[in-house]
Design a protein around this motif. Structure first.
Motif: not given
Length: 122
Positions: A28-56
């Motif tokens: 779970i700590n890796n999920m919130f650290a953005g590991e699932g979004g490897n390969g994303l950058s910039g805006l996409d990485k920020s949006i993915w981070q929002a998805v992770e937090w909403v999921t939690g």
């Protein structure tokens, strides 16, 4: 490692929606650290981070529903709620981005291109 099958199923649904495979031995700590979004950058990485937090947050809410009211949502409903809540949160809190709903549901990695993500703190 995420041992709860229900929680793992929800994360799998979110990852599948984004076209990712959930990392083996996901924690779970890796999920919130953005590991699932490897390969994303910039805006996409920020949006993915929002998805992770909403999921939690949605998993926590569903857990409370189950514990305190003996009720819970099916995985598909949870993933859909995560999609809706993240979309609403980004569109309502960002000063400079508006996600397209159809793109968001079908291809979230490309739903906000040509925008920058800046959230209004107030």
């Amino acid at each position: 490692m995420i041992l709860c099958k229900s929680v793992l199923d929800i994360w799998n649904g979110v990852y599948k929606w984004w076209g990712f495979n959930i990392p083996p031995n996901a924690r779970i700590n890796n999920m919130f650290a953005g590991e699932g979004g490897n390969g994303l950058s910039g805006l996409d990485k920020s949006i993915w981070q929002a998805v992770e937090w909403v999921t939690g947050y949605q998993i926590w809410k569903n857990r409370n529903l189950k514990v305190f009211h003996k009720d819970s949502w099916a995985t598909a409903k949870m993933v859909n709620e995560i999609q809706v809540k993240t979309y609403e949160w980004i569109n309502n809190r960002s000063k400079t981005i508006t996600l397209d709903w159809h793109k968001w549901m079908l291809d979230p990695k490309n739903s906000g291109h040509n925008c920058t993500l800046q959230f209004d703190p107030g």
